[in-house]
Design a protein around this motif. Sequence first.
Motif, PDB file in Angstrom:
ATOM      1  N   PRO A  16      74.552  62.515  43.556  1.00  0.00           N
ATOM      2  CA  PRO A  16      74.241  63.198  44.821  1.00  0.00           C
ATOM      3  C   PRO A  16      73.255  64.370  44.699  1.00  0.00           C
ATOM      4  N   LEU A  17      72.817  64.700  43.466  1.00  0.00           N
ATOM      5  CA  LEU A  17      71.945  65.865  43.281  1.00  0.00           C
ATOM      6  C   LEU A  17      70.656  65.762  44.083  1.00  0.00           C
ATOM      7  N   THR A  18      70.119  64.555  44.185  1.00  0.00           N
ATOM      8  CA  THR A  18      68.807  64.382  44.812  1.00  0.00           C
ATOM      9  C   THR A  18      68.865  63.644  46.152  1.00  0.00           C
ATOM     10  N   GLU A  19      70.045  63.563  46.719  1.00  0.00           N
ATOM     11  CA  GLU A  19      70.150  62.875  48.003  1.00  0.00           C
ATOM     12  C   GLU A  19      69.375  63.621  49.085  1.00  0.00           C
ATOM     13  N   ASN A  20      69.364  64.957  48.983  1.00  0.00           N
ATOM     14  CA  ASN A  20      68.637  65.774  49.950  1.00  0.00           C
ATOM     15  C   ASN A  20      67.801  66.845  49.260  1.00  0.00           C
ATOM     16  N   PHE A  21      67.373  66.552  48.027  1.00  0.00           N
ATOM     17  CA  PHE A  21      66.627  67.537  47.247  1.00  0.00           C
ATOM     18  C   PHE A  21      65.748  66.806  46.236  1.00  0.00           C
ATOM     19  N   PRO A  22      64.486  67.228  46.068  1.00  0.00           N
ATOM     20  CA  PRO A  22      63.571  66.507  45.175  1.00  0.00           C
ATOM     21  C   PRO A  22      63.841  66.767  43.691  1.00  0.00           C
ATOM     22  N   LYS A  23      63.763  65.703  42.912  1.00  0.00           N
ATOM     23  CA  LYS A  23      64.027  65.807  41.481  1.00  0.00           C
ATOM     24  C   LYS A  23      63.136  66.822  40.761  1.00  0.00           C
ATOM     25  N   PRO A  24      61.830  66.889  41.034  1.00  0.00           N
ATOM     26  CA  PRO A  24      60.993  67.843  40.291  1.00  0.00           C
ATOM     27  C   PRO A  24      61.402  69.304  40.455  1.00  0.00           C
ATOM     28  N   LEU A  25      62.168  69.615  41.503  1.00  0.00           N
ATOM     29  CA  LEU A  25      62.598  70.988  41.710  1.00  0.00           C
ATOM     30  C   LEU A  25      63.977  71.282  41.124  1.00  0.00           C
ATOM     31  N   LEU A  26      64.609  70.264  40.528  1.00  0.00           N
ATOM     32  CA  LEU A  26      65.856  70.511  39.810  1.00  0.00           C
ATOM     33  C   LEU A  26      65.578  71.445  38.641  1.00  0.00           C
ATOM     34  N   LYS A  27      66.513  72.311  38.357  1.00  0.00           N
ATOM     35  CA  LYS A  27      66.306  73.281  37.283  1.00  0.00           C
ATOM     36  C   LYS A  27      66.887  72.806  35.959  1.00  0.00           C
ATOM     37  N   VAL A  28      66.150  73.078  34.907  1.00  0.00           N
ATOM     38  CA  VAL A  28      66.602  72.842  33.540  1.00  0.00           C
ATOM     39  C   VAL A  28      66.677  74.210  32.884  1.00  0.00           C
ATOM     40  N   GLN A  29      67.886  74.688  32.653  1.00  0.00           N
ATOM     41  CA  GLN A  29      68.094  76.039  32.121  1.00  0.00           C
ATOM     42  C   GLN A  29      67.319  77.086  32.922  1.00  0.00           C
ATOM     43  N   GLN A  30      67.569  77.081  34.234  1.00  0.00           N
ATOM     44  CA  GLN A  30      67.063  78.102  35.170  1.00  0.00           C
ATOM     45  C   GLN A  30      65.587  77.978  35.533  1.00  0.00           C
ATOM     46  N   VAL A  31      64.894  76.977  34.998  1.00  0.00           N
ATOM     47  CA  VAL A  31      63.474  76.781  35.329  1.00  0.00           C
ATOM     48  C   VAL A  31      63.295  75.362  35.842  1.00  0.00           C
ATOM     49  N   SER A  32      62.678  75.187  37.001  1.00  0.00           N
ATOM     50  CA  SER A  32      62.520  73.843  37.562  1.00  0.00           C
ATOM     51  C   SER A  32      61.621  72.978  36.683  1.00  0.00           C
ATOM     52  N   ILE A  33      61.809  71.674  36.812  1.00  0.00           N
ATOM     53  CA  ILE A  33      61.013  70.724  36.027  1.00  0.00           C
ATOM     54  C   ILE A  33      59.531  70.903  36.322  1.00  0.00           C
ATOM     55  N   ILE A  34      59.178  71.032  37.597  1.00  0.00           N
ATOM     56  CA  ILE A  34      57.761  71.155  37.946  1.00  0.00           C
ATOM     57  C   ILE A  34      57.177  72.475  37.441  1.00  0.00           C
ATOM     58  N   ASP A  35      57.963  73.536  37.442  1.00  0.00           N
ATOM     59  CA  ASP A  35      57.460  74.810  36.918  1.00  0.00           C
ATOM     60  C   ASP A  35      57.232  74.738  35.414  1.00  0.00           C
ATOM     61  N   ARG A  36      58.045  73.975  34.717  1.00  0.00           N
ATOM     62  CA  ARG A  36      57.833  73.798  33.282  1.00  0.00           C
ATOM     63  C   ARG A  36      56.508  73.082  33.030  1.00  0.00           C
ATOM     64  N   LEU A  37      56.201  72.091  33.842  1.00  0.00           N
ATOM     65  CA  LEU A  37      54.937  71.370  33.683  1.00  0.00           C
ATOM     66  C   LEU A  37      53.741  72.264  34.019  1.00  0.00           C
ATOM     67  N   LEU A  38      53.843  72.986  35.115  1.00  0.00           N
ATOM     68  CA  LEU A  38      52.720  73.840  35.524  1.00  0.00           C
ATOM     69  C   LEU A  38      52.495  74.989  34.547  1.00  0.00           C
ATOM     70  N   SER A  39      53.554  75.470  33.941  1.00  0.00           N
ATOM     71  CA  SER A  39      53.398  76.539  32.945  1.00  0.00           C
ATOM     72  C   SER A  39      52.552  76.059  31.773  1.00  0.00           C
ATOM     73  N   SER A  40      52.715  74.789  31.411  1.00  0.00           N
ATOM     74  CA  SER A  40      51.904  74.234  30.332  1.00  0.00           C
ATOM     75  C   SER A  40      50.471  73.975  30.802  1.00  0.00           C
ATOM     76  N   LEU A  41      50.321  73.501  32.027  1.00  0.00           N
ATOM     77  CA  LEU A  41      48.982  73.255  32.572  1.00  0.00           C
ATOM     78  C   LEU A  41      48.181  74.549  32.713  1.00  0.00           C
ATOM     79  N   GLU A  42      48.869  75.675  32.901  1.00  0.00           N
ATOM     80  CA  GLU A  42      48.188  76.966  33.027  1.00  0.00           C
ATOM     81  C   GLU A  42      47.369  77.302  31.788  1.00  0.00           C
ATOM     82  N   GLU A  43      47.728  76.725  30.647  1.00  0.00           N
ATOM     83  CA  GLU A  43      47.016  76.987  29.400  1.00  0.00           C
ATOM     84  C   GLU A  43      45.647  76.305  29.360  1.00  0.00           C
ATOM     85  N   ILE A  44      45.402  75.378  30.284  1.00  0.00           N
ATOM     86  CA  ILE A  44      44.171  74.585  30.263  1.00  0.00           C
ATOM     87  C   ILE A  44      43.159  75.228  31.212  1.00  0.00           C
TER      88      ILE A  44
END
Length: 251
Positions: A16-44
């Motif tokens: 039920p985690l994503t029934e009404n919420f997008p997976k990329p915004l789920l948090k992994v240890q307090q940081v969302s999945i999409i933010d983890r990706l963008l943090s790496s892209l910021e280096e480019i």
Amino acid sequence: MKALILAAGYATRLYPLTENFPKPLLKVQQVSIIDRLLSSLEEISFIDEYIVVSNHKFFQHFVNWKNEAEQKKLYEKTITLLDDGSIDNEHRLGAVQDIEFAIEKCSINDDLFVLAGDNVLDFSLKPFAEYQQLKKTAVIMCHEEKNVEKLKKTGVVEIDDQNKVISMEEKPENPKSFWAVPPFYIYPKEELSWIKKGICEGCGTDAPGSFIAWYCNSRCVYAWPMPGKRYDVGDLKSYEAVQSAVLNSKK
């Protein structure tokens, strides 16, 4: 270069985690999945815009996320949000059509870094982008996967001793190698028209790897072996696993 984050899926295996919420915004240890990706892209440094494609059902969640990111000044580059109009899993456009949708909607005429918004990596994306700049062709990532059953559920590539792609299949019944392909690709701007061509000629459109598997048959592609681990958040078990992996990596 533009970075296109595919975030329009419905993640039904994570209910039920994503029934009404997008997976990329789920948090992994307090940081969302999409933010983890963008943090790496910021280096480019040569990426100047992040384009996020959402479905209509979850679009407001991404608007809220973007507003918060801008208020906190988390990213230096522009974030553009796109609503692909789909409202449920049965009527989703599919990853390849979302790529073409973004190209047309944003009139993209730059190299394009395409990545799925539901993966967590323990390595930097910068060397991959630099590899593409060196090769000047389309490039994909790859990693060794000895589990045949897992290979049957992903893209599988054959490469030569120079890492040039010989062939690729998406979800093959009989994998030809142990090289799995995660959903990270970079296309030169001169090759973007091939995406529409692939759709018109019947390449699969649901999985992002369906297009590159078709494209490899006639175009030059190089593969970049990943230097670390990638965690695909596909179901509740894998979500729990990545939480533990990230936590343990900090110890």
